[in-house]
Design a protein around this motif. Structure first.
Motif, PDB file in Angstrom:
ATOM      1  N   VAL A  13       2.558  -0.311  24.573  1.00  0.00           N
ATOM      2  CA  VAL A  13       1.306   0.095  23.924  1.00  0.00           C
ATOM      3  C   VAL A  13       1.382  -0.026  22.410  1.00  0.00           C
ATOM      4  O   VAL A  13       0.357   0.033  21.719  1.00  0.00           O
ATOM      5  CB  VAL A  13       0.927   1.539  24.291  1.00  0.00           C
ATOM      6  N   ASN A  66       3.872   0.942  29.173  1.00  0.00           N
ATOM      7  CA  ASN A  66       3.165   2.087  28.570  1.00  0.00           C
ATOM      8  C   ASN A  66       4.013   2.847  27.557  1.00  0.00           C
ATOM      9  O   ASN A  66       3.738   4.007  27.253  1.00  0.00           O
ATOM     10  CB  ASN A  66       2.652   3.040  29.655  1.00  0.00           C
ATOM     11  N   MET A  81      -2.739   0.326  17.880  1.00  0.00           N
ATOM     12  CA  MET A  81      -2.859   0.549  19.316  1.00  0.00           C
ATOM     13  C   MET A  81      -4.243   0.140  19.787  1.00  0.00           C
ATOM     14  O   MET A  81      -5.220   0.213  19.029  1.00  0.00           O
ATOM     15  CB  MET A  81      -2.613   2.019  19.659  1.00  0.00           C
ATOM     16  N   SER A 116      -1.598   1.041  30.562  1.00  0.00           N
ATOM     17  CA  SER A 116      -2.284   2.236  30.063  1.00  0.00           C
ATOM     18  C   SER A 116      -3.708   1.968  29.593  1.00  0.00           C
ATOM     19  O   SER A 116      -4.587   2.816  29.769  1.00  0.00           O
ATOM     20  CB  SER A 116      -1.484   2.873  28.935  1.00  0.00           C
TER      21      SER A 116
END
Length: 639
Positions: free
Chosen positions: A221, A190, A134, A555
């Motif tokens: 994400v 997201n 991530m 995000s």
């Protein structure tokens, strides 16, 4: 039950296993953390806040973005990073070794069941190997360097069932662009994506790397593939992994094979890979994807082609291109640039004779690194250039001049188009396309109040009311290359005045004349999609923006805002109303009215109307209240 992505995050959280299902924010300590050329700004943050370095054996820096720049300023920037790594004992990947993501894979640092974070959006590539990757921000990087961890929101997860078998000349890039075709309305925004289904067995590990790498282009994400025979074989041969770690890895693989429960997922989507044709993304966004034959109905002549980037320039990709170009010459009007994802991948290609085939065809070799993908170095696009690339993004100005055009496609299409001098489909490619996502099921979690796994400061300590003028940016999906062009990410000094003048340059050059201190920026859906660059947020703050209200945010952009003390609010009802009042001929407009935002009541008041918005978590409010993440850490005695 939890999704696999959630399990991996919770396992790296501090004391949260067994907590209630409603908890969605936690403090995590990743196995490893990677930063790149942007490390000089992270070092500056660390020095400003007098931060020490914890767990240097888990920290990596890769010089990979701007390696062709030999200017004194960039050389000084690199030397600063080298000295820091030497003093603090961080692992440094030198310029020319390759792109950091690929180097972590080459070195065996990506392990099944792991969590690896990076201050670069394409950390999602690690999911191809069953390791959750991530992206976070540079401010997170300074926090991780010092404390060993940072905060994460546990994302909702979409399960994508891939069935059937991909057709001839349909590879990972085509599957990724096919998914992008359906991402335009925020299907994956997201969210984490987990892949399963019988088609996965027919998708090579190399193609999985390409698909996982392009998760950010879908708005996601993270992307996680199952651990199966292909990944098991890869881990058996992986470099840098001891027998003990390898044994642990295989236990994780065994555990994962029994952990899939569809009811845990927010959505379940089924796609027949046999219906996916070769795909292409037309200029402006990877989401502008369509079957390649549609883009070829009228001739589109090109003058540049690229087989580059962490997306699709490994040995297997270079081999596919060589099969098309062997014994032939690139079209006389086309410059074909090649750059391997890592020097190790290039050595494989050289040993197999692949690299020489490409050079003999007329390809121009670039050092292993990001280069033209981010608009740096030789080959960047000039005004009027038209290119096709195997890279991941084709936003306006991403690879050079804003008035250039970039198409995205697989290496086969790039090579064949370079041969023909125009966009071209490899012969014998399937021409049918599935126009709808099949078997779409939506499973909604019950509405519950979300708690935090990290205790933040009380929400009431944040300012209750914000008032300001309103700047409305009409265009949907304003990306980070529009907000802050990549050409400025070359190490040049960027004080607040300079940042302010650059803000929104690739979107609307008139923005700087409209904005005033204390303004609230209002925008449509997916604001800030694209890169993890911090300047996209800090330039808007420097320009005077005190709050951004959008229908939705990507995000990592929202994270950059929070970590730097800039408030961002999702309020689609308000933004839809305001955008409906603006002329479609205008990119940006200044409203004559004032907006009033009540954070306690979660209400927006504008011209006598009230609109609601969802609250932030307590840690997000606390971080913003303290002016950013590093100040928050100081308050919590981490600094």
């Amino acid at each position: 039950m939890y999704t696999r992505c959630e399990i991996l995050i919770r396992q790296k959280s501090l004391g949260v296993m067994g907590s209630s299902d409603t908890e969605k924010t936690c403090w995590v300590e990743p196995d490893f953390f990677l930063s790149d050329d942007n490390s000089d700004t992270i070092i500056q943050k660390a020095e400003t806040h007098q931060l020490s370095v914890k767990n240097p054996d888990r920290l990596f820096i890769s010089l990979d973005h701007n390696i062709q720049d030999n200017s004194p300023s960039n050389m000084a920037r690199y030397e600063k990073i080298r000295r820091f790594c030497e003093i603090k004992s961080l692992t440094l990947f030198e310029a020319g070794e390759g792109i950091g993501h690929q180097l972590l894979i080459d070195g065996g640092y990506i392990r099944p069941g792991g969590l690896v974070l990076a201050s670069d959006s394409h950390a999602t590539i690690y999911g191809a190997l069953g390791c959750l990757g991530m992206a976070v921000t540079r401010t997170d990087a300074a926090a991780i360097w010092h404390s060993g961890g940072t905060w994460l929101k546990i994302p909702d997860t979409v399960l994508v069932k891939l069935t059937g078998q991909p057709g001839k000349n349909v590879h990972g890039k085509d599957i990724a662009l096919y998914l992008a075709h359906f991402s335009d309305q925020g299907l994956f925004l997201n969210k984490a994506i987990e892949f399963c289904g019988d088609a996965v067995a027919h998708i090579s590990l190399n193609d999985r790397l390409t698909i996982a790498n392009m998760a950010p282009e879908l708005g996601a994400v993270a992307a996680l593939f199952p651990l199966d025979e292909k990944t098991t074989e890869w881990y058996r041969a992986a470099l840098g992994i001891s027998d003990e770690i390898r044994e642990q890895a295989f236990q994780v693989i065994e555990d994962f094979s029994h952990s899939l429960e569809e009811g845990c997922y927010q959505q379940v989507i089924e796609i027949d890979c046999g219906h996916i044709p070769p795909m292409i993304a037309t200029p402006g966004s990877p989401m502008n994807s369509r079957p390649a034959f549609e883009a070829n109905e009228n001739p589109v002549y090109i003058n540049k082609a690229f087989i580059i980037s962490c997306t699709e320039s490994r040995f297997v990709d270079l081999s596919r291109a060589a099969r098309i170009l062997e014994g032939k010459k690139v079209h006389e009007n086309v410059e074909l640039y090649i750059s391997a994802a890592s020097h190790q991948e290039q050595l494989k290609a050289e040993t197999a004779g692949i690299w020489q085939i490409l050079l003999d065809a007329g390809a121009l070799a670039l050092p292993s690194g990001c280069g033209p993908c981010i608009g740096h170095g030789r080959g960047v696009l000039g005004k009027g250039d038209v290119a096709i690339s195997s890279s991941n993004r084709n936003y306006s100005g991403r690879m050079g001049h804003p008035d250039s055009k970039t198409y995205l496609a697989s290496v086969e299409q790039v090579a064949y188009s370079a041969l023909k001098g125009k966009l071209s489909i490899v012969p014998e490619a399937p021409l049918t396309v599935q126009k709808q996502i099949s078997g779409l099921e939506i499973r909604h979690f019950p509405d519950t109040e979300s708690e935090d796994l990290v205790s933040g400061l009380p929400v009431s300590e944040c300012p209750d009311v914000i008032e300001g003028g309103v700047i409305v940016c009409r265009f949907p999906k304003i990306n980070t290359d529009m907000i802050f062009p990549s050409q400025y990410l070359d190490g040049r000094p960027l004080d607040r005045h300079v940042l302010a003048t650059i803000a929104m340059e690739n979107y609307d050059t008139g923005f700087r004349d409209l904005v005033r201190k204390g303004d609230v920026l209002v925008a449509g859906p997916m604001f800030g999609i694209g890169s993890s660059r911090e300047e996209a947020a800090t330039s808007l703050a420097a320009a005077g923006i005190q709050c951004i209200v959008a229908a939705s945010f990507q995000s990592v952009f929202a994270r950059n805002c929070t970590n730097n003390g800039l408030l961002c609010i999702e309020a689609p009802g308000f933004t839809d109303f305001l955008l409906s009042t603006i002329s479609p001929r205008l990119l940006s407009v200044r409203s004559s009215s004032i907006v009033r935002i009540n954070l306690s009541d979660k209400k927006i008041e504008y011209e006598g109307r009230l609109f609601s918005f969802e609250p932030k978590s307590s840690i997000e409010n606390a971080v913003r209240h303290k002016g950013g993440l590093l100040n928050y850490l100081k308050e919590k005695n981490y600094v």
